[in-house]
Write an enzyme that holds these catalytic residues in place. Structure first.
Site, short mmCIF file in Angstrom:
data_model
loop_
_atom_site.label_atom_id
_atom_site.label_comp_id
_atom_site.label_asym_id
_atom_site.label_seq_id
_atom_site.Cartn_x
_atom_site.Cartn_y
_atom_site.Cartn_z
CG HIS A 159 -4.73 -3.15 2.84
ND1 HIS A 159 -3.82 -2.96 3.86
CD2 HIS A 159 -4.97 -1.93 2.31
CE1 HIS A 159 -3.52 -1.68 3.94
NE2 HIS A 159 -4.20 -1.03 3.01
CD GLU A 166 -3.13 -6.47 4.96
OE1 GLU A 166 -3.03 -5.24 5.14
OE2 GLU A 166 -2.61 -7.06 4.00
CB CYS A 193 -1.00 -0.03 1.16
SG CYS A 193 -2.36 1.14 0.96
#
Length: 648
Positions: free
Chosen positions: A622, A624, A541
């Protein structure tokens, strides 16, 4: 008939004894009495006496305790107040109601401290100046309904508690806490965090459906459940609370749901998160201060944004009431207390003759300013209507008249049957369940081993740039077998940067071009130093944007922020469904596939989603996030790329 051995509620109030009334089910009211102690830190909450014997404590934790995590706030000096329980009594609900006053408490000069138009203006500024400039995905900004109260504080507390018991439903805790100089009475829908038998539970609730006059129906609720804004709002707060779960739980946490939280005037959507932890409950509370549903995300920057846009302190609003109860049985290494901590929302505060009911709206990129104004009215009415401070919805509360078997009509004064839960409607249940089709199975399923971890015996250092997505990322990296440590951006040393086997340079808020920011400058140094060494780096990011900049790729703001946006993108020949939380992007001319030694994965517009090359890989999204259905697969591919031996 013999009266109760304990003093009546009225006697306790008249004698000025500190007390708390808590209803956690439909049958019992818990009465807690004892002495009050104010402490400075969560670690100071006195869970044992001088002899080391565990004792029960109810703590009122104000918002200002976020200072313990180094976060900003308006510091009003609100005490971290502890009621050390000397006596606990379980009262049948009917007995408690019989002892509670019913005469309404009159209010004077009632109204919001911030006018509707002014609040709408704040919403516009937050969307433009904060979300629009990459400071975060969502923020909660509050306003207060205030009024004068001439009734004595204890009587007002008992009266309001009775009214909430009678007229509010679906609350996690209904409570009244009366201590010297301070009263809090509320019906909190949300269990922020609990810990019992080593299992930590969090309950993110977001999305607010204000019931129309006469009550909610399946038809009116369906439109709400299909709202993109409301759905994404819930997903974002689940992501934020999973960050906390990954910090306190060895197994990272698993989500179940979604469910409906149905209350008298409002219905919310919610998930439940569970994981295992051996931490002291006070440490669990510290690591989870406070719920993103009442602050925003990422959490640290949300506190900064709140400080910029709220001109007055929050007091206890968005803090927690934390009940620490000694464990009856203990296993080796277990904490001595269980924890039950609802969020202090939908709560009325009374101090020095002034009533205050703080309410906030969650502001996201899709927010309509006047819709958020309406949400604050709805949340305030949920408390004020229940306690009789504003008119109640008489239609919704009217007794149901049902024909009796013999054709007579049942007495209208008889108790009404419990309202049918909207969650039981098959169409509503199906619509709720369909939301999980968008989510990552990694967080929905038990996270046991699927076989040999591909990177067992190897290690990684994750640099946190003030976004605790790094805790979720670290958990996923551990699932791949890596031994992972996390270091904050302002603590990581050059030696650590040099020595890490795999350096993961993490995400964070802000403009990657802003070199006036110490955090951005340091993250640029981290990426540059690691690239110069030629050792493996994975950038995520914000750090992906910084890495792209080192190859001469332009950085630019997006036309519309991608905060909580799920997209399907091509990552080097493989489609991947990934969650995005970015306001800025690396951008190349359409069709560009390389920049120096970096191979580029970009969309048709030139927005860069990933980079790879000798000893490095990066991703804009992202992996995750719960929104990243292909997160684990893509993460493993990028780790493999970064760790691949560099050939001459």
């Amino acid at each position: 008939m013999t009266g109760p051995a304990h003093p009546s509620l009225r006697e306790i109030a008249d004698r000025g004894i500190p007390f708390a009334l808590i209803a956690r089910d439909d049958t019992t009211v818990e009465l807690l009495t004892g002495d009050v102690v104010d402490v400075d830190l969560l670690a100071d909450i006195p869970l044992t006496d001088a002899a080391g014997t565990p004792r029960e404590v109810l703590a009122l934790v104000p918002f200002r305790q976020v200072r313990e995590r180094g976060f900003e706030c308006h510091d009003d000096g609100a005490p971290l107040r502890c009621l050390i329980v000397a006596e606990r009594t379980a009262l049948p609900r009917d007995e408690a109601l019989a002892q509670l006053p019913a005469e309404p408490v009159a209010l004077q000069d009632a109204g919001f401290d911030i006018a509707d138009e002014e609040y709408a203006g704040i919403v516009r500024r937050v969307i433009a100046d904060e979300i629009g400039r990459g400071e975060g995905a969502n923020f909660v900004i509050r306003r207060d309904f205030t009024a004068g109260v001439s009734t004595d504080a204890a009587t007002a507390a008992l009266t309001w508690f009775r009214a909430l018991l009678e007229h509010e439903r679906g609350a996690y805790w209904t409570f009244a806490i009366v201590t010297p100089g301070h009263v809090a009475v509320g019906a909190s829908p949300e269990a922020h965090v609990s810990a019992r038998d080593g299992v930590v539970t969090m309950n993110p609730i977001s999305g607010t459906f204000r019931h129309p006059a006469g009550g909610a129906t399946a038809e009116t609720l369906t439109e709400f459940l299909r709202s993109t804004k409301e759905t994404e709002e819930l997903f974002m707060v689940v992501d934020e609370e999973l960050k906390m779960m990954s910090a306190v739980c060895s197994d990272g946490g698993r989500i179940t749901g979604p469910h409906l939280k149905e209350m008298s005037r409002l219905t919310h959507t919610e998930y439940v998160l569970r994981g295992r932890s051996r931490l002291d409950p006070r440490d669990i509370l510290r690591e989870t201060m406070f719920a993103p549903t009442v602050t925003g995300s990422p959490m640290q920057n949300a506190c900064t944004v709140i400080t910029r846009h709220e001109t007055t302190p929050r007091g206890y609003y968005s803090g927690v009431a934390a009940l620490f109860t000694p464990r009856l049985t203990l296993a080796a290494g277990e904490a001595t207390h269980d924890l039950d901590a609802p969020i202090l929302i939908r709560t009325a505060y009374l101090q020095d003759g002034r009533l205050r009911v703080p309410v906030g709206a969650t502001l996201v990129r899709h927010s309509d300013p006047y819709g958020e104004v309406g949400e604050t009215h709805g949340k305030a009415a949920g408390v004020l209507g229940a306690i009789g401070a504003v008119p109640r919805d008489a239609v919704a509360e009217a007794a149901v008249v049902v024909p009796a078997p013999d054709g007579d009509v049942i007495d209208e004064d008889a108790p009404a049957p419990a309202p049918r839960r909207l969650a039981d409607d098959p169409a509503i249940a199906e619509l709720l369940a369909s939301r999980n089709g968008r989510l990552a199975e990694f967080w929905l399923n038990p996270q046991g081993s699927d076989g040999p971890a591909p990177y067992a015996g190897r290690s990684a250092l994750v640099v946190d740039a003030e976004d605790r997505f790094t805790t979720m990322l670290a958990h996923q990296l551990r699932h791949l077998g890596l031994d992972v440590r996390i270091a904050p951006w302002d603590e990581v040393t050059d030696a650590q940067i040099d020595d890490a086997e795999l350096l993961v340079s993490g995400p964070g808020p802000g403009d990657p071009r802003d070199e006036s920011s110490p955090r951005i400058r340091r993250m640029r140094e981290v990426v540059a130093r690691r690239r110069e060494s030629g050792r493996p780096i994975l950038a995520v990011c914000l750090s992906h944007q910084i890495l792209a900049d080192t190859f001469g790729v332009d950085l630019a703001p997006l036309d519309a922020p991608h905060q909580g946006l799920q997209k399907s993108v091509d990552v080097f020949g493989m489609p991947a469904s990934i969650g995005f939380y970015n306001t800025f992007t690396a951008r190349v001319p359409a069709g560009t596939t390389r920049a120096g030694e970096a191979e580029i994965a970009a969309d048709a517009s030139g927005d860069v989603y990933a980079l790879r090359g000798p000893g490095f890989a990066s991703v804009q999204g992202h992996l995750e996030s719960i929104l990243s259905r292909d997160g684990m697969t893509t993460l493993q591919r990028l780790v493999e790329q970064a760790l691949a031996p560099v050939t001459a």
